[in-house]
Design a protein around this motif. Structure first.
Motif, short mmCIF file in Angstrom:
data_model
loop_
_atom_site.label_atom_id
_atom_site.label_comp_id
_atom_site.label_asym_id
_atom_site.label_seq_id
_atom_site.Cartn_x
_atom_site.Cartn_y
_atom_site.Cartn_z
N SER A 33 0.84 -1.19 0.00
CA SER A 33 0.00 0.00 0.00
C SER A 33 0.88 1.24 0.00
CB SER A 33 -0.93 0.00 1.22
OG SER A 33 -0.20 0.01 2.42
N LYS A 125 -8.07 2.12 -1.87
CA LYS A 125 -6.66 1.83 -1.64
C LYS A 125 -5.84 1.83 -2.93
CE LYS A 125 -7.23 -0.83 2.63
NZ LYS A 125 -6.50 0.11 3.50
N PHE A 127 -1.93 0.45 -4.37
CA PHE A 127 -0.80 -0.45 -4.10
C PHE A 127 0.26 -0.32 -5.19
CE2 PHE A 127 -4.55 -2.41 -2.20
CZ PHE A 127 -4.09 -2.83 -0.95
#
Length: 451
Positions: A33, A125, A127
Motif C-alpha cells: 500500500s 486503496k 498499491f
C-alpha cells in the motif's frame, strides 16, 4: 489466505485480513500500500498459483476492504511462472467501477502487473506491485548494477500507449505490453521490423490471416499500425495473462509430475476446436507447440488461445515445398522435406501430428543423447528426427497404462502416412473426447463462451 505483513509495530488496523505466517521463500511478489493506515503499510504477499481475492465481502475474499466503493468481489490477483524465468503477476477485474493501472482506467478485464506498477481501486486503496522473483538478466560489465536497471519507457502509436515492458521475443519480432486507451484495457503489441518489401508482404500475410479469424481459441487481432517509413508493423493483439502452455505444463511437473487427464483433455479439446476452425477455412498453423498456446487467464482448467501465425499457410490443402516449424513437432514428411527441398507435404496433417505430440508429451524424445549434456545437441536432434521418420513412438507404461483411449487417439494422430492420419474432426469424435463430450461442452460454454 494471503500473508498480510505489517511493516511496523503497533495495533493490527484490519483484523479481518489477519493471516497465518507463510514461508517467505515461496513469496514471489507483493502489493504494498502506498499510504499508511494507522501508521502501517499493508503488504499482500503472492505465491505461485495461490490467488488472492480482494473485495468487500469477507465470505468471498481473502483480502477485505470494507469501503462502500469497493465491489463485493472487486479483483483477483494471481502469480505464475513466466517462460523467461521470472513471474507473471495478473489482476482480473470483476468490479462495477474498475481499477486504475498507472493512471489508466481498466474495466472487466485482466491486466499484467509489472514490477513497479501502481494499481488503484478508485476512491479507495492504492498499491505498488513489487516482483521479488525476477527473470535473470546478463550484466554487460562488472560495474553494472545487480540486477541491471531498465527504466520503463512509453511511446504513443495510434490509440495505444506501448511500453518498453517486453513480453517475449522471437527471430523477427518483439512483443510489448500496451494500453488501449479507447477500450480501457491492456493489449499485446507485436512489433516486426521490416528491411524490404518482400518482408512486408510476409508480415501482411499473417495480418490478413488473423484479421479473417474470429474464434475464442485463436489469438485475436485488434488493430494494425504501420509507421510512416514502413520500418515497422505493429500488430495489436488481445492480451493473454496466464503465460504459455509449455511453462504451465513444466510448472506442474515440478509440483505433481503432470497434468491430470481431465485437465489435459479439456485443454486438448480447445486446441482441437481451434484447429478445426482453422482447417475449415483451409488454413494451417504449421508451428503448433505448447510455446505457441497461450493461457487466456491463469488458473486450472484454463481457456487457451493458439498464437503466433507467422508460419501459417492459407490454401493448406495444397502441397507446400517450404519446410518449416519446430523439429520436435514435425511429422515424418516434414522432417524429410527439411533435407530434400524437392519433397513437398500437405500442411493440415502436419497440425494434426503436432497435436498428437502435444498430447503424447514428446513421445519421440527420451532425453538428450549425451546424458551429461542438458541441452539438445545436434546429435540428439538427429536421433529424434530418425525416430520420427521411422515411427519409433515411446508410450511409457507408467503413464499410459491406464489411459488406453488417449493412447489410441495419439496413435491415430501419429500415423506415419499423412493420408491415413486422423484429422482434427476425427480427433473431436474420438472416444477419448466423445466419452466426456457433454461435460466438455458444458465447461466450454461456461468458461470460454461466456467470457
Amino acid at each position: 489466505m494471503p500473508s498480510i505483513d505489517r511493516r511496523s509495530g503497533g495495533p493490527d488496523v484490519n483484523h479481518q485480513n489477519r493471516a497465518p505466517a507463510v514461508d517467505t521463500r515461496t513469496v514471489c511478489a507483493k502489493l504494498v500500500s502506498t499510504v499508511k493506515t494507522g501508521g502501517l503499510k499493508e503488504v499482500i504477499a503472492l505465491s505461485i498459483d495461490k490467488p488472492v481475492t480482494i473485495g468487500r465481502n469477507p465470505a468471498a475474499c481473502s483480502f477485505v476492504i470494507p469501503d462502500a466503493v469497493v465491489s463485493s468481489v472487486h479483483c483477483k490477483l494471481y502469480a505464475v511462472h513466466s517462460s523467461t524465468g521470472g513471474i507473471i503477476v495478473s489482476c482480473q477485474d470483476f468490479s462495477t467501477n474498475g481499477l486504475i493501472l498507472n493512471g489508466h482506467r481498466v474495466r472487466r478485464t485482466s491486466v499484467i502487473l509489472m514490477d513497479g506498477d501502481i494499481i488503484q481501486i478508485p476512491s479507495s486503496k492504492t498499491f505498488q506491485c513489487v516482483h521479488i522473483w525476477k527473470e535473470p538478466r546478463e550484466k554487460n560489465t562488472i560495474f553494472d548494477p545487480t540486477p541491471p536497471t531498465h527504466p520503463s519507457h512509453k511511446v504513443r502509436i495510434g490509440n495505444y500507449v506501448v511500453t518498453s515492458h517486453c513480453l517475449g521475443t522471437g527471430g523477427f519480432a518483439t512483443v510489448h505490453l500496451a494500453m488501449d486507451k479507447v477500450a480501457s484495457r491492456q493489449v499485446a503489441c507485436k512489433t516486426i521490423g521490416l528491411k524490404k518489401d518482400a518482408e512486408r508482404e510476409t508480415v501482411m500475410k499473417e495480418v490478413k490471416i488473423l484479421l479473417a479469424m474470429d474464434h475464442p481459441n485463436i489469438s485475436k487481432i485488434l488493430d494494425v499500425e504501420e509507421d510512416g517509413k514502413f520500418l515497422y508493423v505493429h500488430i495489436f493483439l488481445e492480451l493473454c495473462t496466464g503465460g504459455d502452455l509449455f511453462t504451465y505444463i513444466s510448472s506442474h511437473k515440478l509440483k505433481s509430475g503432470r497434468l491430470c487427464e481431465g485437465e489435459a483433455k479439456y485443454i486438448m479439446y480447445q486446441i482441437f476446436k481451434g484447429l478445426k476452425y482453422l482447417h475449415d477455412k483451409m488454413i494451417s498453423h504449421r508451428d503448433l507447440k505448447p510455446e505457441n498456446v497461450l493461457l487466456y487467464t491463469p488458473g486450472p482448467y484454463p481457456r487457451i488461445q493458439i498464437a503466433d501465425f507467422g508460419l501459417a499457410r492459407p490454401k493448406a490443402y495444397e502441397k507446400t515445398f517450404t519446410a518449416c516449424g519446430t523439429v520436435m513437432y514435425l511429422p515424418p514428411e516434414g522432417i524429410l522435406a527439411l533435407h530434400d527441398k524437392r519433397l513437398g507435404y500437405v500442411a493440415m496433417p502436419l497440425d494434426c501430428w503436432s497435436a498428437g505430440v502435444i498430447i503424447g508429451a514428446h513421445p519421440f524424445d527420451r532425453g538428450p543423447a549425451d546424458p551429461e549434456q542438458s541441452e539438445i545437441s545436434t546429435r540428439s536432434e538427429q536421433i529424434i528426427k530418425d525416430r520420427i521418420v521411422h515411427g519409433d513412438v515411446d508410450f511409457a507404461h507408467e503413464i499410459w497404462g491406464g489411459m488406453g483411449h488417449a493412447k489410441a487417439l495419439v496413435s491415430r494422430l501419429l500415423i506415419h502416412s499423412h493420408e491415413h492420419r486422423a484429422t482434427v474432426g476425427a480427433a473431436l469424435q474420438s472416444y477419448w473426447i466423445a466419452c466426456d463430450a457433454e461435460e466438455l461442452e458444458r465447461a466450454y460454454a461456461e468458461r470460454v463462451l461466456a467470457g
